[in-house]
Motif scaffolding. Structure first.
Motif, PDB file in Angstrom:
ATOM      1  N   PRO A  71      -7.155  -4.966 -16.643  1.00 25.10           N
ATOM      2  CA  PRO A  71      -6.322  -5.704 -15.690  1.00 25.10           C
ATOM      3  C   PRO A  71      -6.749  -5.413 -14.261  1.00 25.10           C
ATOM      4  O   PRO A  71      -7.194  -4.308 -13.933  1.00 25.10           O
ATOM      5  CB  PRO A  71      -4.913  -5.164 -15.979  1.00 25.10           C
ATOM      6  CG  PRO A  71      -5.149  -3.764 -16.473  1.00 25.10           C
ATOM      7  CD  PRO A  71      -6.458  -3.803 -17.234  1.00 25.10           C
ATOM      8  N   ALA A  72      -6.598  -6.408 -13.406  1.00 21.51           N
ATOM      9  CA  ALA A  72      -6.936  -6.264 -12.002  1.00 21.51           C
ATOM     10  C   ALA A  72      -6.022  -7.182 -11.194  1.00 21.51           C
ATOM     11  O   ALA A  72      -5.238  -7.951 -11.748  1.00 21.51           O
ATOM     12  CB  ALA A  72      -8.412  -6.600 -11.753  1.00 21.51           C
ATOM     13  N   LYS A  73      -6.133  -7.090  -9.878  1.00 20.46           N
ATOM     14  CA  LYS A  73      -5.361  -7.942  -8.984  1.00 20.46           C
ATOM     15  C   LYS A  73      -6.273  -8.464  -7.876  1.00 20.46           C
ATOM     16  O   LYS A  73      -7.147  -7.746  -7.388  1.00 20.46           O
ATOM     17  CB  LYS A  73      -4.165  -7.189  -8.378  1.00 20.46           C
ATOM     18  CG  LYS A  73      -3.013  -6.982  -9.344  1.00 20.46           C
ATOM     19  CD  LYS A  73      -1.817  -6.396  -8.660  1.00 20.46           C
ATOM     20  CE  LYS A  73      -0.641  -6.248  -9.621  1.00 20.46           C
ATOM     21  NZ  LYS A  73      -0.167  -7.560 -10.113  1.00 20.46           N
ATOM     22  N   LEU A  74      -6.024  -9.719  -7.505  1.00 21.27           N
ATOM     23  CA  LEU A  74      -6.758 -10.336  -6.410  1.00 21.27           C
ATOM     24  C   LEU A  74      -6.060  -9.926  -5.113  1.00 21.27           C
ATOM     25  O   LEU A  74      -4.903 -10.290  -4.881  1.00 21.27           O
ATOM     26  CB  LEU A  74      -6.749 -11.857  -6.567  1.00 21.27           C
ATOM     27  CG  LEU A  74      -7.968 -12.625  -6.045  1.00 21.27           C
ATOM     28  CD1 LEU A  74      -9.212 -12.194  -6.796  1.00 21.27           C
ATOM     29  CD2 LEU A  74      -7.747 -14.116  -6.218  1.00 21.27           C
ATOM     30  N   VAL A  75      -6.732  -9.143  -4.278  1.00 18.51           N
ATOM     31  CA  VAL A  75      -6.067  -8.536  -3.118  1.00 18.51           C
ATOM     32  C   VAL A  75      -6.442  -9.191  -1.794  1.00 18.51           C
ATOM     33  O   VAL A  75      -5.679  -9.099  -0.822  1.00 18.51           O
ATOM     34  CB  VAL A  75      -6.380  -7.032  -3.053  1.00 18.51           C
ATOM     35  CG1 VAL A  75      -5.800  -6.315  -4.275  1.00 18.51           C
ATOM     36  CG2 VAL A  75      -7.882  -6.780  -2.960  1.00 18.51           C
ATOM     37  N   ARG A  76      -7.600  -9.855  -1.724  1.00 24.56           N
ATOM     38  CA  ARG A  76      -7.980 -10.454  -0.444  1.00 24.56           C
ATOM     39  C   ARG A  76      -9.134 -11.423  -0.681  1.00 24.56           C
ATOM     40  O   ARG A  76      -9.728 -11.464  -1.760  1.00 24.56           O
ATOM     41  CB  ARG A  76      -8.405  -9.391   0.563  1.00 24.56           C
ATOM     42  CG  ARG A  76      -9.713  -8.690   0.242  1.00 24.56           C
ATOM     43  CD  ARG A  76     -10.112  -7.669   1.297  1.00 24.56           C
ATOM     44  NE  ARG A  76     -11.428  -7.132   1.076  1.00 24.56           N
ATOM     45  CZ  ARG A  76     -11.711  -6.127   0.262  1.00 24.56           C
ATOM     46  NH1 ARG A  76     -10.735  -5.530  -0.401  1.00 24.56           N
ATOM     47  NH2 ARG A  76     -12.952  -5.693   0.118  1.00 24.56           N
TER      48      ARG A  76
END
Length: 407
Positions: free
Chosen positions: A259-264
């Motif tokens: 899992p990951a997150k789009l941060v910028r």
């Protein structure tokens, strides 16, 4: 003469009789029965048109890289007297761990010398303070009024105080240099490369190695203009927009996901590819905290990414190869005839086309490869043929069973 005439008339008579008989037989023959030629309908495969609600998943790819990458350099001169065992390519360390120690003898001597200079300066300051008090008492014992600055030794006191501050600064500098003989990790991470070894003399500014931070990894994901319309890309004005990302790679023959997150985003379009790069972050990629049993996501690994995009409703998902020119799709209508439907697309990607409208009631997607299809062509759908055969077989079996029971 008469015999000759008879010889001529006999053949002629035979021929005439034959012609009359042939004509009579031909008049008695029935014409052939005319039957209309029936071509069997083309057998194809088709699937029903089903509208559904879904969440778009934007596909991309990229290479895993560390968020922090630092080149360690020496801030002092000296000979290396200690190198940590884990300060080697691929070695892991925690924040504050000692990596390299430079010989400290000269810097400890400088600290002692600075401490002595500070003590002398403080002693001179106390002496000047005492002289100032004595001078003030003497002035008041002889005369009234305000004493001059020079008479009270104020300039000398200021000079002594400046000497103390200078000595304190020298001591702080010597202590900093002594502390810098120990090169410690600025963050938790791993060693990418090491360029020094035990016993080597290094100077100020010499690079001793390169380290990666293992707390957070990043992946640059190219997003096209078309795909960016279906996902909320984060920006610096709203920290709450952080779409979820699933990273996929094959590790040891097994498909793994992280899992990951789009941060910028990087904020500008790439001039060559005309895409914008979004950055996804993965927390603890090397699983150093021990909170997961997944394989570590190593730096340098190429991964596929699916970004969770916007939600939509009542769209028909069609395989991309079924989309024809001019946004047309070949369907089987309710009368089992081929038709070309011009549809309204909401989005397309490399695998599917997402249709907003354009289908009629009873339409089914023609999934077979049909050479030169024509609108109005009568077809048979393979699944329906199978169902009809199964129903007929079931009915025959039921009739046979009934006959057996009656017997």
């Amino acid at each position: 003469m008469a015999a000759k005439i008879i010889k001529v008339l006999i053949p002629v008579g035979v021929i005439a009789v034959a012609v009359v008989l042939a004509g009579g037989l031909m008049s008695m023959r029935k014409p052939p029965e005319k039957k209309d030629e029936q071509r069997p309908a083309v057998l194809i495969t088709a699937q029903p048109v089903q509208a559904e609600d879904l969440v778009y998943r934007i596909r991309s790819q990229g290479t895993v890289k560390p968020k922090l990458e630092t080149n360690l350099s020496s801030e002092v001169n000296g000979r290396i007297v200690e190198v940590a065992d884990n300060f080697i390519e691929g070695g892991f360390f925690n924040k504050g761990d000692l990596l390299v120690r430079v010989e400290q003898a000269d810097y400890q001597t400088n600290v002692k010398a600075a401490e002595a200079s500070l003590a002398n300066a403080q002693s001179a300051l106390e002496e000047e303070k005492a002289r100032g008090r004595v001078a003030e008492e003497e002035w008041r014992s002889f005369t009234d009024g305000k004493a001059p600055e020079l008479g009270l030794r104020r300039p000398q006191l200021a000079g002594a105080l400046a000497n103390v501050r200078s000595a304190e600064a020298e001591l702080e500098r010597a202590q900093r240099d002594l502390k810098r003989t120990e090169i410690r990790a600025p963050f938790a991470g791993m060693v990418k490369s090491r360029s020094v070894n035990l016993g080597q003399f290094i100077s100020r500014g010499n690079q001793i190695g390169t380290i990666y931070g293992t707390d957070i990894a990043e992946v640059r994901l190219p997003i096209t203009d078309n795909d960016s319309a279906f996902v909320q890309l984060p920006d610096f004005t709203d920290d709450d927009i952080k779409p979820e990302v699933v990273l996929t790679a094959v590790v040891g023959g097994e498909v793994m996901q992280w899992p990951a997150k789009l941060v910028r985003t990087e904020g500008v379009l790439d001039e060559r590819s005309r895409v914008i790069y979004a950055v996804a972050q993965i927390v603890d990629p090397y699983q150093r905290d021990g909170n997961s049993d997944k394989a570590p996501l190593r730096f340098g690994r190429f991964v596929q990414a699916e970004v969770l995009g916007d939600a939509t409703s009542q769209v028909v998902v069609v395989p991309r190869h079924l989309l024809l020119a001019q946004q047309q799709i070949l369907v089987v209508d309710k009368d089992n005839q081929l038709q070309f439907r011009t549809v309204q697309l909401e989005r397309t990607d490399d695998r599917f086309a997402y249709v907003r409208s354009g289908f009629a009631d009873g339409d089914r997607l023609a999934t077979s490869a049909i050479a030169n299809p024509l609108a109005g062509t009568l077809v048979r759908v393979a699944s329906e043929q199978t169902e009809q055969v199964a129903d007929k077989s079931g009915a025959d079996d039921k009739s046979a069973l009934t006959s057996q029971v009656q017997e």
